[in-house]
Design a protein around this motif. Sequence first.
Motif, PDB file in Angstrom:
ATOM      1  N   GLY A  53       1.597 -19.765 -58.550  1.00  0.00           N
ATOM      2  CA  GLY A  53       0.166 -19.018 -58.703  1.00  0.00           C
ATOM      3  C   GLY A  53       0.224 -18.016 -59.721  1.00  0.00           C
ATOM      4  N   GLY A  54      -0.904 -17.352 -60.058  1.00  0.00           N
ATOM      5  CA  GLY A  54      -0.944 -16.265 -61.002  1.00  0.00           C
ATOM      6  C   GLY A  54      -0.348 -14.898 -60.786  1.00  0.00           C
ATOM      7  N   VAL A  73      -5.678 -15.044 -66.760  1.00  0.00           N
ATOM      8  CA  VAL A  73      -4.907 -16.011 -65.868  1.00  0.00           C
ATOM      9  C   VAL A  73      -5.336 -17.560 -65.897  1.00  0.00           C
ATOM     10  CG1 VAL A  73      -3.837 -16.366 -63.668  1.00  0.00           C
ATOM     11  CG2 VAL A  73      -4.103 -13.952 -64.422  1.00  0.00           C
ATOM     12  N   GLU A  74      -4.335 -18.445 -66.185  1.00  0.00           N
ATOM     13  CA  GLU A  74      -4.771 -19.856 -65.916  1.00  0.00           C
ATOM     14  C   GLU A  74      -3.439 -20.479 -65.406  1.00  0.00           C
ATOM     15  OE1 GLU A  74      -6.993 -23.286 -68.881  1.00  0.00           O
ATOM     16  OE2 GLU A  74      -6.753 -21.229 -69.412  1.00  0.00           O
ATOM     17  N   THR A  75      -3.754 -21.332 -64.391  1.00  0.00           N
ATOM     18  CA  THR A  75      -2.848 -22.251 -63.739  1.00  0.00           C
ATOM     19  C   THR A  75      -3.121 -23.578 -63.735  1.00  0.00           C
ATOM     20  OG1 THR A  75      -3.642 -22.267 -61.497  1.00  0.00           O
ATOM     21  CG2 THR A  75      -2.535 -20.231 -61.940  1.00  0.00           C
ATOM     22  N   ALA A 114      -3.023 -21.056 -56.837  1.00  0.00           N
ATOM     23  CA  ALA A 114      -4.391 -19.929 -57.190  1.00  0.00           C
ATOM     24  C   ALA A 114      -3.911 -19.164 -58.129  1.00  0.00           C
ATOM     25  CB  ALA A 114      -4.792 -19.417 -55.625  1.00  0.00           C
ATOM     26  N   ALA A 115      -5.089 -18.887 -58.808  1.00  0.00           N
ATOM     27  CA  ALA A 115      -4.845 -17.829 -59.848  1.00  0.00           C
ATOM     28  C   ALA A 115      -4.637 -16.490 -59.286  1.00  0.00           C
ATOM     29  CB  ALA A 115      -6.140 -17.703 -60.652  1.00  0.00           C
ATOM     30  N   ILE A 116      -5.343 -16.220 -58.100  1.00  0.00           N
ATOM     31  CA  ILE A 116      -5.197 -14.991 -57.326  1.00  0.00           C
ATOM     32  C   ILE A 116      -4.768 -15.568 -55.891  1.00  0.00           C
ATOM     33  CG2 ILE A 116      -6.284 -12.741 -56.362  1.00  0.00           C
ATOM     34  CD1 ILE A 116      -8.220 -12.753 -58.724  1.00  0.00           C
ATOM     35  N   ARG A 117      -3.611 -14.807 -55.523  1.00  0.00           N
ATOM     36  CA  ARG A 117      -3.147 -15.377 -54.232  1.00  0.00           C
ATOM     37  C   ARG A 117      -2.590 -14.554 -53.421  1.00  0.00           C
ATOM     38  NH1 ARG A 117       1.430 -20.012 -54.494  1.00  0.00           N
ATOM     39  NH2 ARG A 117       0.866 -19.402 -52.022  1.00  0.00           N
ATOM     40  N   SER A 118      -1.957 -14.833 -52.091  1.00  0.00           N
ATOM     41  CA  SER A 118      -1.266 -14.070 -51.275  1.00  0.00           C
ATOM     42  C   SER A 118      -0.719 -15.152 -50.224  1.00  0.00           C
ATOM     43  CB  SER A 118      -1.976 -12.999 -50.531  1.00  0.00           C
ATOM     44  OG  SER A 118      -2.982 -13.489 -49.786  1.00  0.00           O
ATOM     45  N   VAL A 149      -8.694 -18.988 -63.893  1.00  0.00           N
ATOM     46  CA  VAL A 149      -9.203 -20.295 -64.153  1.00  0.00           C
ATOM     47  C   VAL A 149      -7.802 -21.291 -63.531  1.00  0.00           C
ATOM     48  CG1 VAL A 149      -9.724 -22.031 -65.580  1.00  0.00           C
ATOM     49  CG2 VAL A 149     -10.559 -19.684 -66.165  1.00  0.00           C
ATOM     50  N   THR A 150      -8.197 -22.253 -62.618  1.00  0.00           N
ATOM     51  CA  THR A 150      -7.041 -23.023 -62.326  1.00  0.00           C
ATOM     52  C   THR A 150      -7.949 -24.351 -62.505  1.00  0.00           C
ATOM     53  OG1 THR A 150      -8.412 -23.455 -59.774  1.00  0.00           O
ATOM     54  CG2 THR A 150      -6.823 -21.464 -60.313  1.00  0.00           C
TER      55      THR A 150
END
Length: 481
Positions: free
Chosen positions: A213-214, A230-232, A238-242, A257-258
Amino acid sequence: MPAGNADGKGAKQSVRSKRWLRTAALLMALLLACAAAVADSVEPTGGKDLAHAGKVSGGPSALAAEKGAHPEGEQPPDRPGGDGEAPDGAPGERGAIQQGAAATTLETDAAISGGSFTSVKDDENALRVTNMAEVTLTGILIQKSEGDTSSTENSDFYGQNAGLLATDGARAALTSVSVTTSVTGGNAVVSYGEGTAVSVTDSTVRTTGDHSGGIHVAGGGEMTAWDMDVETQGNSSAAIRSDREGGRLTAEGGRYVTHGTGSPAIYSTAQMAVSNALLTANRSEAIVVEGHNSVTLTDCTVSGDMQGTYGPDSGENLHGVMLYQSMSGDAEEGQSRFRMTGGSLTTLSGDLFYVTNTACEIELSGVALTTAEGCLLRVEGNSGERGWGMPGENGGHCTLNARAQTLSGTILVDGISSLEMTLSEGAAFEGAINPDGQAGEVHVTLADGCRWKLTADTYVTSFAGDPACVETNGYTLYTAQ
């Protein structure tokens, strides 16, 4: 998150640089106040200066000599474990934290400009900030070019093999940083653990491997991001994740962007708030909220596309936003929340909203909604290949509040699910609910000044409001009460 095949490659775009002159003190001031904000509104203010250490220029060798770093994986003893899940244990079982090694470790305060940090070994961070160190990093390059993780759970739960890992109560402020990873389990920037906080500004992230992830929080870590690019490319990235035990993440501006399957722009097992950002998932749903967690969006442009990501016999639902509980132990059970004000939300395949195996609240105000061929909202149990919850008992329970909002489309609520739908502040709905007959319990309330135009016969449990506000359009609104 599901796995699959990734394709496509987005063009690199430069991020805005309107905060290039922001001082490290202001960055940390904003970050620390974020920690004190309430879960559904995170507005960073306050003050603390990180930049009280002298600057050290250069990469890991200079730091090892001048700041007591641990180069080439020579780490201080691991802290006592216990607040995470052992990767081989059953869901919810708690065991030792596994974070692997680090090519360079910062465990004392520092302010660093320029230079690079790299890693080519398995289970190794390129850079780790730990031991409650307060660090500012400006204009540096972080690369994880080789070395896969031995456990994607350790990577996702604890930050093993990440490009940059902040942990053990560290504070890190990053400005104009570039982070790239091209390995499995190579999350780019990870904030792990209670008391750990990261701010990242005007920086670029690129990841190409699966489970990469990002920007990422777990274990109660915190992160604030401004104007990120951010690009994966990988699956489950996921670009923003937990992940396990969540945390808090706030993002303002930027592009996320993913391109991989199971890689939404946002995957939340935490409290997340994003404003004025572009959020695009090219082979996944746009947003996922799992368990007792939330996503709050303000003036964002959001889109997702799950077309072609699963086979026709998989039983998987296609959708733009999913609220659910996986029962994996990664997210506390309880009400999920999705709130969006302004901006736009588009799904290019399937339903716009999908709720299963959880109770949730969806709040919409002034959002431009675009639905593909599916439903506006689907609330039902699931029987896909993964399966979440107990079949026959894994329905959804949704509260939908639409304020000054236009809604259009069909809503389906199955027999083991329920919906409480309220329109207020001039909201309008053009659509039908359960047009094939009564199924789950559905209660609809129209406040004064709101309108509902039927597009098919509609079956609900109860209706509250002025019947004159319902334009039947040749159809019938049936109520069980």
